[in-house]
Scaffold this motif. Sequence first.
Motif: not given
Length: 350
Positions: A102-115
Amino acid sequence: MGSIHLKNVEKWFGEVQVIKGVDLDINDGEFVVFVGPSGCGKSTLLRMIGGLEDTSRGAIEINGNDVTDQPPSKRGLAMVFQSYALYPHMSVRDNMGFSLKTAGASKQEQKEKVDHAAAVLKLETYLDRRPKDLSGGQRQRVAIGRSIVRDPTAFLFDEPLSNLDAALRVEMRHEIAKLHQSLKATMIYVTHDQVEAMTLADKIVVLEYGVIAQVGSPRDLYENPANLFVAQFIGSPKMNIMPASARSGGYDLPGHRGDDYPVNAATAHLGIRPEHITIGPAGSGQCDAKVEVTEFLGADTFLLCDGGELGQINVRINGDSDKQVGDIIGLNFDRDRVRTFNADGLAVSN
């Protein structure tokens, strides 16, 4: 940085004052626990820090910036509640990454932080599951992971383990302690559970009816309570408190011998922890008491004793003890562990 400073903060609900002028400094990286009985204001104070409750008077600073009138979204904090509040139709990965999306982060950033959060919380194998397929402890870890991915200034926990059973509470308590050691982040934690407070905190804030009764390390509060409220709230079982009076060269206990150990002239109450009492034959020690209940806990046994005018006295002894209900025993108080309080309930030095 994650320092938080409260300056004479107050909270009023109409004509009722719930928080009564609290001053508190929370340093970067500290694990601070708010503890106290129901209705003391601990959750309200946490919500004020998070911006979920308005501050009636006073100021709240985060990293030196006044955030008193700022909304929660501008404070850089993450909250974890009793309720997991997970989206049931989303996977664990999507739940944890939703705020980033919802904050507009890229899919790569989302994946890295969630992982990264999943690795910290040992959730890697559960990322494709939905909340209904998880245990209570796993759901709470997902809720914590959802906060970690935001990289907040500080974490605010509002009784996060209260919905778990006893075994899971212990497990999650250990997980939160390890999380703090790993992240080195500022954490503020609200609980009514003394074990959680004593085992997790760098600093405990004991609240009583909207005011701070005492602030200090778990050891400070346990060994040197500032008043009778803290003495009987911190510790399980609580500190034994009995009436006492000072005399020349010692103190008297009503109906009992007392001791020649000198105490402060203002002494009106004497306190001693259950583990700081040794037992002997009747006529030895500072007083006699009758064993009314024995509680065998394996390594320890608790003797609940009738001290007559002194009230009930709890004694912690070795689990191998053969003491029985009805026995009359002498109680000997460790002089170095005796604490004294004046008529107003405030601690006085001997």
